[in-house]
Write a protein that holds these residues in place. Structure first.
Motif, short mmCIF file in Angstrom:
data_model
loop_
_atom_site.label_atom_id
_atom_site.label_comp_id
_atom_site.label_asym_id
_atom_site.label_seq_id
_atom_site.Cartn_x
_atom_site.Cartn_y
_atom_site.Cartn_z
N ARG A 274 0.71 -1.09 -0.08
CA ARG A 274 0.01 -0.05 0.05
C ARG A 274 0.99 1.39 0.05
O ARG A 274 0.36 2.14 -0.76
CB ARG A 274 -0.91 0.08 1.11
CG ARG A 274 -2.24 0.99 1.07
CD ARG A 274 -2.78 1.04 2.27
NE ARG A 274 -2.34 1.31 3.44
CZ ARG A 274 -2.76 2.07 4.81
NH1 ARG A 274 -3.96 2.34 4.77
NH2 ARG A 274 -2.11 2.04 5.68
N GLY A 309 -10.01 -1.31 -7.36
CA GLY A 309 -10.05 -1.27 -6.02
C GLY A 309 -11.52 -1.71 -5.42
O GLY A 309 -11.75 -2.52 -4.71
N HIS A 325 -9.10 -3.59 0.99
CA HIS A 325 -8.97 -2.48 -0.04
C HIS A 325 -8.15 -1.31 0.85
O HIS A 325 -7.54 -0.80 0.43
CB HIS A 325 -10.23 -1.98 -0.59
CG HIS A 325 -10.15 -0.74 -1.08
ND1 HIS A 325 -10.34 0.66 -0.32
CD2 HIS A 325 -10.01 -0.21 -2.46
CE1 HIS A 325 -10.48 1.60 -1.26
NE2 HIS A 325 -10.27 1.23 -2.66
N CYS A 326 -8.94 -0.93 2.09
CA CYS A 326 -8.41 -0.07 2.88
C CYS A 326 -7.06 -0.28 3.46
O CYS A 326 -6.33 0.65 3.90
CB CYS A 326 -9.42 0.27 3.95
SG CYS A 326 -11.03 0.96 3.29
N SER A 327 -6.76 -1.51 3.81
CA SER A 327 -5.56 -1.49 4.67
C SER A 327 -4.50 -1.99 3.56
O SER A 327 -3.21 -2.31 4.16
CB SER A 327 -5.78 -2.87 5.61
OG SER A 327 -6.30 -3.89 5.23
N ALA A 328 -4.46 -2.46 2.41
CA ALA A 328 -3.45 -2.84 1.63
C ALA A 328 -3.47 -2.38 0.04
O ALA A 328 -2.56 -2.68 -0.51
CB ALA A 328 -3.42 -4.30 1.54
N TYR A 329 -4.42 -1.45 -0.06
CA TYR A 329 -4.61 -0.82 -1.42
C TYR A 329 -4.50 0.80 -1.45
O TYR A 329 -4.01 1.40 -2.24
CB TYR A 329 -5.70 -1.75 -2.17
CG TYR A 329 -5.80 -1.06 -3.54
CD1 TYR A 329 -4.96 -1.54 -4.55
CD2 TYR A 329 -6.88 -0.34 -3.82
CE1 TYR A 329 -5.07 -1.23 -5.94
CE2 TYR A 329 -7.02 -0.03 -5.46
CZ TYR A 329 -6.01 -0.38 -6.56
OH TYR A 329 -6.12 0.16 -7.58
N CYS A 330 -5.46 1.06 -0.80
CA CYS A 330 -5.82 2.91 -0.78
C CYS A 330 -4.77 3.47 -0.49
O CYS A 330 -4.32 3.48 0.57
CB CYS A 330 -6.98 3.05 0.04
SG CYS A 330 -7.64 4.63 0.06
N PRO A 331 -4.19 4.33 -1.35
CA PRO A 331 -3.14 5.39 -1.06
C PRO A 331 -3.50 6.33 -0.08
O PRO A 331 -2.54 6.92 0.78
CB PRO A 331 -2.66 5.91 -2.66
CG PRO A 331 -3.28 4.91 -3.58
CD PRO A 331 -4.57 4.54 -2.71
N VAL A 334 -2.73 5.76 3.38
CA VAL A 334 -1.36 5.91 4.07
C VAL A 334 -1.04 7.27 4.38
O VAL A 334 -0.71 7.65 5.52
CB VAL A 334 -0.21 5.60 2.55
CG1 VAL A 334 1.12 6.16 3.07
CG2 VAL A 334 -0.49 4.20 2.35
N SER A 381 -1.54 0.65 10.26
CA SER A 381 -2.91 0.68 9.36
C SER A 381 -4.14 0.78 10.22
O SER A 381 -5.15 0.92 9.82
CB SER A 381 -3.13 -0.55 8.66
OG SER A 381 -3.16 -1.73 9.64
#
Length: 430
Positions: A274, A309, A325-331, A334, A381
């Motif tokens: 992420r 996503g 999606h929220c913990s491993a994809y959404c920039p 971060v 996260s």
């Protein structure tokens, strides 16, 4: 007496043509017929503040009478009596007898009343904006009726605040309220796409991809309003923006709850992906802006990124029973986690933690493991959703404010998060 006192205030504004505020105040008077403890506080506050209005109004009227040489003493006596009546109503609501009558939700009453006040104040600032920047839907469809919408949303916020403080209801209440916010947001977008431009913020459409809150300004070199609003929100409630205010995150939450059972776990390298994606997405947006890549091309890439996503939510989050999606994809997550380090809010595990794993079983952000429990804090996260605090039987999981852990800290956090949620509910649209 309190009811009549608030209705007198309503009549005052009705006389001067502010029908919306008059109706809203009539609604406030209706709280006196309930047994809601926060309603008593709100009504008493309105009556107390109303006394200052009567003082100022009385002074204005007396000065007008004096300027034209007309008698003014009787008018001064009448206005003083009205002011006294308002103060008497406020005092009556502050007595022990009134407290005994308004007994429902007494434990959280002050927090709910403050939430009502903050929500009303925030939305009133939106209502007071110039007409060319009309933000409230009620004002758009029925000019001047924004105060009614403010009252309704503020009551909703006060009710929700009580649910989010109560450990018995906080998990479900947050999830459903979050989903409701997302539904309202996208319903307005759908109506805008159908041609009803009143439901759009500016009348122009934008892709509803959270990463564009940062990537958009980087590409355009302008349009920083949403980025500033996002940053202020994160400074106020930390990374809780992701678990309370993100219009897309609610989808991932729903997908992670489709199947019952213990939440899954992501590989150790997943959070790093992420961070890498965030660097790539934001770096690409900035470089495309510098090199003059057409907006259509940039928009197409953004749409593709958003669709990927959605696919992750539908197929991976559902399977893992967590918010992949929220913990491993959404920039944007971060950025929220990084900015959240500047906020005073932290989730910590105290020495009373028994490592039973109940919190890890409900954490959908991949933030809690045995190692993190031993360390006394969740991983990067964590979004301060507080699901873990609801299931911890030992009170070991708690939100802290500048390192302080206490019931009032939880109340303050919930008040801020709920107020922002309610204000966003009233004004957030594409």
């Amino acid at each position: 007496m309190p009811v009549l006192g608030v209705l007198l205030l309503a009549a005052h504004f009705l006389r001067f043509g502010d029908t919306g505020l008059a109706i809203a105040l009539a609604g406030v008077s209706g709280l006196c017929f309930t047994r809601l403890a926060w309603g008593r506080i709100v009504c008493a506050t309105v009556l107390f503040l109303g006394s200052f209005l009567w003082i100022q109004t009385g002074i204005d009227f007396v000065q007008i009478r004096m300027a034209v040489g007309q008698p003014w003493i009787r008018l001064a006596v009448i206005m003083s009596a009205v002011c006294g009546f308002s103060l008497a109503g406020a005092w009556l609501l502050s007595t022990d007898k009134a407290a005994a009558r308004f007994s429902t939700g007494r434990t959280f009453a002050w927090s709910q009343a403050v939430t009502f006040a903050l929500t009303s104040g925030g939305l009133w600032l939106c209502h007071a904006m110039p007409k060319k920047m009309t933000l409230l839907l009620a004002d758009r469809f029925f000019p001047g009726s924004g105060a009614v919408e403010i009252f309704i949303i503020a009551c909703y916020a006060a009710w929700l605040c009580g649910l989010l403080i109560d450990k018995r209801t906080q998990r479900k209440a947050r999830s459903y309220a979050w989903a409701f916010f997302s539904f309202v947001f996208f319903a307005q977008l759908a109506l805008g796409l159908a041609g009803v431009s009143t439901f759009l913020m500016t009348g122009a459409l934008h892709l509803p991809v959270p990463a564009l809150i940062v990537a958009g300004p980087l590409f355009r070199g302008s349009g920083f309003f949403m980025l500033i609003l996002f940053s202020i929100s994160v400074l106020l409630v930390g990374p809780a923006w992701c678990s309370h205010l993100c219009y897309i995150g609610a989808w991932d939450d729903r997908m992670g709850r489709v199947r019952n059972g213990k939440t899954g776990r992501l590989p150790a390298w997943a959070p790093k992906v992420r961070i890498g994606l965030a660097l790539v997405v934001f770096g690409l947006a900035f470089s495309m802006g510098l090199t003059g890549v057409p907006v259509a091309v940039a928009g197409g890439l953004a749409a593709l990124f958003g669709l990927v996503g959605v696919g992750i939510m539908l197929f991976i989050s559902r399977k893992q029973k967590m918010m992949v999606h929220c913990s491993a994809y959404c920039p944007l997550g971060v950025v929220s986690n990084l900015l959240g380090k500047l906020s005073p809010w932290r989730l910590r595990f105290s020495d009373t933690c028994t490592k039973c794993g109940a919190c890890a079983a409900v954490c959908r952000y991949n933030a809690i493991s045995f190692e993190r429990l031993t360390a006394g804090s969740p991983s990067f996260s964590c979004s301060l959703c507080r699901d873990c605090t609801a299931v911890c039987r030992h009170g070991a999981a708690e939100v802290r404010f500048f390192g302080i852990g206490a019931p009032w800290v939880t109340h303050l956090f919930v008040v801020l998060a709920t107020s922002l949620h309610a204000i966003f509910l009233g004004v957030a649209r594409m």
